[in-house]
Design an enzyme around this catalytic site. Structure first.
Site, PDB file in Angstrom:
ATOM      1  N   CYS A  40       0.820  -1.212   0.000  1.00 22.89           N
ATOM      2  CA  CYS A  40       0.000   0.000   0.000  1.00 22.89           C
ATOM      3  C   CYS A  40       0.852   1.260   0.000  1.00 22.89           C
ATOM      4  O   CYS A  40       0.636   2.167  -0.797  1.00 22.89           O
ATOM      5  CB  CYS A  40      -0.944  -0.004   1.199  1.00 22.89           C
ATOM      6  N   CYS A  85      -1.651   1.679  -2.880  1.00 22.36           N
ATOM      7  CA  CYS A  85      -2.693   2.699  -2.774  1.00 22.36           C
ATOM      8  C   CYS A  85      -2.172   4.111  -2.573  1.00 22.36           C
ATOM      9  O   CYS A  85      -2.770   5.068  -3.077  1.00 22.36           O
ATOM     10  CB  CYS A  85      -3.678   2.329  -1.662  1.00 22.36           C
ATOM     11  N   LYS A 123      -0.528   5.330  -5.924  1.00 23.46           N
ATOM     12  CA  LYS A 123      -1.617   5.322  -6.911  1.00 23.46           C
ATOM     13  C   LYS A 123      -2.545   6.501  -6.693  1.00 23.46           C
ATOM     14  O   LYS A 123      -2.975   7.150  -7.655  1.00 23.46           O
ATOM     15  CB  LYS A 123      -2.383   4.002  -6.814  1.00 23.46           C
ATOM     16  N   TYR A 145     -10.555  -3.143  -9.665  1.00 22.01           N
ATOM     17  CA  TYR A 145     -10.324  -1.752  -9.260  1.00 22.01           C
ATOM     18  C   TYR A 145      -8.957  -1.235  -9.687  1.00 22.01           C
ATOM     19  O   TYR A 145      -8.819  -0.068 -10.069  1.00 22.01           O
ATOM     20  CB  TYR A 145     -10.547  -1.577  -7.760  1.00 22.01           C
ATOM     21  N   GLU A 157      -8.678   1.984 -12.202  1.00 18.86           N
ATOM     22  CA  GLU A 157      -7.981   3.150 -11.658  1.00 18.86           C
ATOM     23  C   GLU A 157      -6.807   3.553 -12.539  1.00 18.86           C
ATOM     24  O   GLU A 157      -6.621   4.740 -12.840  1.00 18.86           O
ATOM     25  CB  GLU A 157      -7.499   2.843 -10.235  1.00 18.86           C
ATOM     26  N   HIS A 186     -27.114  21.509   2.111  1.00 20.76           N
ATOM     27  CA  HIS A 186     -27.405  21.999   0.763  1.00 20.76           C
ATOM     28  C   HIS A 186     -26.526  23.203   0.415  1.00 20.76           C
ATOM     29  O   HIS A 186     -26.262  24.041   1.281  1.00 20.76           O
ATOM     30  CB  HIS A 186     -28.883  22.405   0.684  1.00 20.76           C
ATOM     31  N   GLU A 198     -26.552  15.249  -0.102  1.00 18.07           N
ATOM     32  CA  GLU A 198     -27.900  15.437   0.418  1.00 18.07           C
ATOM     33  C   GLU A 198     -28.894  14.475  -0.223  1.00 18.07           C
ATOM     34  O   GLU A 198     -29.955  14.190   0.354  1.00 18.07           O
ATOM     35  CB  GLU A 198     -28.359  16.884   0.225  1.00 18.07           C
TER      36      GLU A 198
END
Length: 453
Positions: free
Chosen positions: A43, A48, A51, A179, A183, A437, A442
């Site tokens: 990682c 990760c 990346k 993934y 990616e 908002h 939301e």
């Protein structure tokens, strides 16, 4: 009483192994950890973290284009791959140093060598030295899978090499649909590389919710990525300009580089598991119980090498539970049933809980709430990109079974949503929450109409 060199010897200094070792040492254990590459694991060093830095880099081209709709005028930008690599390497060096420092502060002995099991209490290092330990923890992670039956496969790279390319190709073919594949396809495309994604299945991201799968493929295609499902490689041949890719069916693609991202397999080669009697499954994953214990009483395994849920935070949590159980007399297990996760595709995805397919298999009825809309940012940028929000609800209990989203900041949003789903939140509780908002999030608390399509 048998005396060992260490109370704990950990093989593999990735995120899970480091956390387990540090905690065990803090509880008073004599601990050593062996790592043959760099402290930090996949990682931090070649996964990760770098990346995600590449994903950030690949976004700026679109961001600068979008800025025009908000009144910004800028000259033609340029990009330096060499600068990105240099800065990425500097950050990885820094993190590597942090991991080393934290281990040393905790009193963990660092062994910069390959280690393999001789028996259930003994490890042999690459130098030939042997060490003994009362408890051994296997935390060696996983490694990229490359199919051996593809002719010329030696001409392809994996994600490991993608972080160290000297130059960017003009065109790349990414093989895979998980993934990592989507990616990297987004990264290369965002950096101006003509990108083709080949996946042999009927849709990308197997195991994810169907709406996310089809939605992401459509958005990737809009961004100019040539996504080809139901497509597989027959042969790779090196040529003067790069690689000639022959597909099953006869079509030929000429490309500068081929990258395989066809999954990962447990990293167990050369560990000596047989010598210690440790059982693995057909895929090579180390078999463990709920407390991460193998079939051998004093040998444990955590992280991707067990092939339970191959995510860095899961490996860390398993490391924590191991240390608490074995060295703090506080038995803990990890609940793998609800795990929030993100895919840093473009646009990114966030998901937690059951997919719609999984929910319908487990429950008699499932209520689906779904909203698809254009993000507010793109009302001025003019970009044709959609955001998707989806809730799955058990109508008998009103409990949220799954949340799936595609759009900006989905990875950040799903972390907070994951807390609610883990706590067993209901649709009524979502509805009772006052919306923030104007935000995309939301939608999660304002969807009232069930989807009947």
């Amino acid at each position: 009483m048998t005396t060992y060199d260490y109370d704990l010897f950990t093989i593999g200094a990735g995120s899970g192994g480091v956390r387990a070792s540090r905690m065990a040492a803090q509880y008073g254990a004599r601990v050593a950890i062996a790592e043959e590459y760099r402290i930090g694991g996949t990682c931090v060093i070649r996964g990760c973290v770098p990346k995600k830095l590449f994903v950030y880099a690949s976004h700026f081209g679109e961001d600068m284009e979008d800025a025009a709709g908000f009144g910004w005028q800028m000259s033609q930008p340029s990009f330096s791959w060499e600068t990105l690599i240099r800065n990425k390497d500097r950050e990885i060096d820094r993190l590597n140093g942090v991991y080393i420092t934290n281990l040393e502060k905790a009193g963990v002995a660092i062994v910069n060598e390959h280690a393999e099991l001789v028996d259930n209490h003994t490890v042999r290092l690459a130098s030939g030295r042997t060490l003994t330990a009362a408890t051994i923890l296997i935390a060696t992670g996983a490694t990229p899978f490359v199919p051996a039956d593809v002719s010329g496969i030696e001409h392809a790279i994996t994600s490991n090499e993608a972080f160290h390319l000297e130059t960017l190709p003009n065109h790349i073919v990414v093989v895979g649909g998980g993934y990592i594949a989507v990616e990297f396809a987004g990264i290369f495309n965002g950096l101006g590389v003509k990108t083709t994604l080949l996946y042999r299945g009927d849709e990308i991201l197997r195991g994810f919710d169907e709406d996310l799968r089809t939605g992401l493929r459509e958005e990737m295609t809009k961004k100019g990525i040539d996504v080809r499902i139901g497509s597989d490689v027959e042969d790779l041949k090196k040529n003067k300009t790069g690689v000639k890719v022959t597909l099953k069916g006869g079509e030929v693609l000429e490309t500068g580089l081929v990258m395989y991202a066809t999954g990962r397999v447990p990293n167990v080669q050369g560990l000596g598991l047989e010598a210690a009697g440790v059982v693995v499954d057909k895929k090579g994953a180390v078999q463990v119980d709920g407390f991460s214990k193998t079939n051998v009483e004093n040998i444990y395994a955590i992280g991707d090498v067990t092939n339970r849920a191959n995510l860095t935070p899961v490996a860390i949590r398993e490391g924590v539970s191991f240390a608490e159980t074995v060295f703090n007399d506080n038995p803990l297990t990890v609940d793998h049933s609800i795990i929030a996760t993100a895919v840093f595709s473009q646009p990114p995805l966030g998901t937690v809980g059951l997919t719609e397919t999984e929910a319908r298999k487990r429950y008699e009825e499932v209520d689906v709430y779904k909203s698809r809309f254009r993000p507010m940012k793109h009302t001025l940028s003019g970009r044709d990109e959609q955001t998707l929000m989806k809730l799955l609800v058990d109508p008998k209990t009103d409990r949220i079974l799954g949340v799936h989203m595609m759009g900006p900041d989905s990875g950040e949003l799903i972390q907070a949503v994951g807390i609610a789903v883990t706590m067993g939140a209901t649709k009524a509780q979502f509805d009772a929450t006052i919306a923030v908002h104007p935000t995309a999030a939301e939608e999660l608390v304002t969807m009232r109409e069930k989807w009947t399509g």
